[in-house]
Motif scaffolding. Structure first.
Motif, PDB file in Angstrom:
ATOM      1  N   ARG A  32     -30.358  18.581 -40.213  1.00  0.00           N
ATOM      2  CA  ARG A  32     -29.073  19.261 -40.398  1.00  0.00           C
ATOM      3  C   ARG A  32     -27.977  18.733 -39.454  1.00  0.00           C
ATOM      4  N   HIS A  33     -27.890  17.437 -39.361  1.00  0.00           N
ATOM      5  CA  HIS A  33     -26.794  16.839 -38.591  1.00  0.00           C
ATOM      6  C   HIS A  33     -25.511  16.871 -39.409  1.00  0.00           C
ATOM      7  N   PRO A  34     -24.367  16.986 -38.762  1.00  0.00           N
ATOM      8  CA  PRO A  34     -23.101  17.074 -39.513  1.00  0.00           C
ATOM      9  C   PRO A  34     -22.844  15.793 -40.308  1.00  0.00           C
ATOM     10  N   ASN A  35     -22.392  15.982 -41.526  1.00  0.00           N
ATOM     11  CA  ASN A  35     -22.038  14.844 -42.384  1.00  0.00           C
ATOM     12  C   ASN A  35     -20.881  15.268 -43.287  1.00  0.00           C
ATOM     13  N   PRO A  36     -19.670  14.752 -43.061  1.00  0.00           N
ATOM     14  CA  PRO A  36     -19.351  13.670 -42.126  1.00  0.00           C
ATOM     15  C   PRO A  36     -19.335  14.127 -40.671  1.00  0.00           C
ATOM     16  N   LEU A  37     -19.476  13.116 -39.798  1.00  0.00           N
ATOM     17  CA  LEU A  37     -19.361  13.339 -38.362  1.00  0.00           C
ATOM     18  C   LEU A  37     -17.955  12.939 -37.944  1.00  0.00           C
ATOM     19  N   ALA A  38     -17.203  13.923 -37.404  1.00  0.00           N
ATOM     20  CA  ALA A  38     -15.834  13.669 -36.970  1.00  0.00           C
ATOM     21  C   ALA A  38     -15.730  13.932 -35.476  1.00  0.00           C
ATOM     22  N   GLY A  39     -15.046  13.043 -34.766  1.00  0.00           N
ATOM     23  CA  GLY A  39     -14.911  13.251 -33.341  1.00  0.00           C
ATOM     24  C   GLY A  39     -14.165  12.127 -32.651  1.00  0.00           C
ATOM     25  N   LEU A  40     -14.238  12.142 -31.340  1.00  0.00           N
ATOM     26  CA  LEU A  40     -13.546  11.194 -30.488  1.00  0.00           C
ATOM     27  C   LEU A  40     -14.505  10.086 -30.085  1.00  0.00           C
ATOM     28  N   VAL A  41     -14.078   8.839 -30.262  1.00  0.00           N
ATOM     29  CA  VAL A  41     -14.890   7.707 -29.805  1.00  0.00           C
ATOM     30  C   VAL A  41     -14.796   7.652 -28.288  1.00  0.00           C
ATOM     31  N   VAL A  42     -15.914   7.922 -27.613  1.00  0.00           N
ATOM     32  CA  VAL A  42     -15.936   7.934 -26.145  1.00  0.00           C
ATOM     33  C   VAL A  42     -16.134   6.520 -25.609  1.00  0.00           C
ATOM     34  N   ARG A  43     -17.086   5.813 -26.149  1.00  0.00           N
ATOM     35  CA  ARG A  43     -17.342   4.438 -25.712  1.00  0.00           C
ATOM     36  C   ARG A  43     -18.234   3.739 -26.713  1.00  0.00           C
ATOM     37  N   ILE A  44     -18.252   2.415 -26.617  1.00  0.00           N
ATOM     38  CA  ILE A  44     -19.174   1.566 -27.367  1.00  0.00           C
ATOM     39  C   ILE A  44     -20.131   0.986 -26.340  1.00  0.00           C
ATOM     40  N   LYS A  45     -21.417   1.216 -26.527  1.00  0.00           N
ATOM     41  CA  LYS A  45     -22.395   0.796 -25.524  1.00  0.00           C
ATOM     42  C   LYS A  45     -23.536   0.028 -26.183  1.00  0.00           C
ATOM     43  N   ALA A  46     -24.268  -0.687 -25.350  1.00  0.00           N
ATOM     44  CA  ALA A  46     -25.428  -1.442 -25.845  1.00  0.00           C
ATOM     45  C   ALA A  46     -26.594  -0.490 -26.043  1.00  0.00           C
ATOM     46  N   GLY A  47     -27.301  -0.686 -27.140  1.00  0.00           N
ATOM     47  CA  GLY A  47     -28.471   0.129 -27.431  1.00  0.00           C
ATOM     48  C   GLY A  47     -29.749  -0.662 -27.235  1.00  0.00           C
ATOM     49  N   PRO A  48     -30.878  -0.077 -27.557  1.00  0.00           N
ATOM     50  CA  PRO A  48     -32.153  -0.774 -27.399  1.00  0.00           C
ATOM     51  C   PRO A  48     -32.299  -1.906 -28.421  1.00  0.00           C
ATOM     52  N   VAL A  49     -33.251  -2.765 -28.166  1.00  0.00           N
ATOM     53  CA  VAL A  49     -33.542  -3.866 -29.083  1.00  0.00           C
ATOM     54  C   VAL A  49     -34.482  -3.355 -30.164  1.00  0.00           C
ATOM     55  N   HIS A  50     -34.003  -3.403 -31.405  1.00  0.00           N
ATOM     56  CA  HIS A  50     -34.806  -2.925 -32.534  1.00  0.00           C
ATOM     57  C   HIS A  50     -35.815  -4.005 -32.917  1.00  0.00           C
ATOM     58  N   PRO A  51     -37.085  -3.637 -33.191  1.00  0.00           N
ATOM     59  CA  PRO A  51     -38.080  -4.667 -33.518  1.00  0.00           C
ATOM     60  C   PRO A  51     -37.778  -5.444 -34.786  1.00  0.00           C
ATOM     61  N   GLU A  52     -36.982  -4.855 -35.706  1.00  0.00           N
ATOM     62  CA  GLU A  52     -36.657  -5.535 -36.959  1.00  0.00           C
ATOM     63  C   GLU A  52     -35.251  -6.100 -36.963  1.00  0.00           C
TER      64      GLU A  52
END
Length: 208
Positions: A32-52
């Motif tokens: 039950r996550h909101p869809n659409p998700l509306a909000g303020l862009v706080v930052r763009i950050k590096a995420g983990p390395v996906h195996p695929e």
């Protein structure tokens, strides 16, 4: 201290004391996550390395209830919308709304992909939104259409015939000169240059 700065500091303190951002999963209706998700862009950050998919990027978004969300920027639509190297991408401070449209069939391959629609507003509503690729800024003078260049002369795929003609003429002249200097030999007595042996039947013939 200005009131707007105090408000920003208060929000930062709340974020520091609050839980880590929750990963936004609109593809899982049960959470039950909101869809659409509306909000303020706080930052763009590096995420983990996906195996695929390899290295990932995350857009951290704060909704109207101060809930923090991590949006993984997998797929062409989301990665291009938040690509910080591109003009017109959404950046920290912008307001955005991301709508998950579900899984769509791929056009040129088997399988499906996650489809999204992203809309937003710049951090300063009075500032002009940077033009997207292929667009001219508002109020900019139209570009003049360049004149068509004059067609270049056609160059045949074979050599210029003039040198060949000159070479043939030179060869014929050299052959004629060589023939003129060669001795004329009598077929009957084998003497050259108009001389004949005594009794040669061609002795009295005129050579022209």
């Amino acid at each position: 201290m200005a009131s707007d700065t105090q408000e920003r500091l208060r929000r930062l303190a709340e974020r520091a004391q609050g839980p880590d951002p929750e990963t936004w999963r609109p593809d899982q209706p049960d959470v039950r996550h909101p869809n659409p998700l509306a909000g303020l862009v706080v930052r763009i950050k590096a995420g983990p390395v996906h195996p695929e998919y390899g290295p990932s990027q995350i857009a951290e978004i704060q909704d109207a209830n101060d809930q923090m969300w991590d949006v993984f920027l997998f797929g062409r639509m989301l990665s291009e919308a938040f690509d910080q190297t591109q003009v017109g991408a959404y950046r920290p401070g912008d307001l955005v709304a991301i709508h998950f449209l579900g899984k769509q069939p791929k056009k040129h391959a088997a399988g499906t992909y996650n489809s999204y629609r992203v809309v937003g507003e710049p951090a300063d509503p009075s500032a002009a939104q940077p033009p997207a690729f292929g667009e001219r800024p508002s109020g900019a003078a139209p570009l003049e259409q360049p004149h068509e260049p004059a067609p270049s002369p056609y160059v045949p795929p074979w050599p210029d015939p003039e040198p060949i003609v000159v070479a043939e003429r030179a060869a014929r002249a050299a052959a004629a000169e060589a023939a003129a200097t060669e001795p004329v030999v009598c077929e009957a007595c084998l003497m050259a240059n108009g001389f004949h042996k005594a009794g040669c039947p061609k002795e009295d013939e005129i050579p022209f």
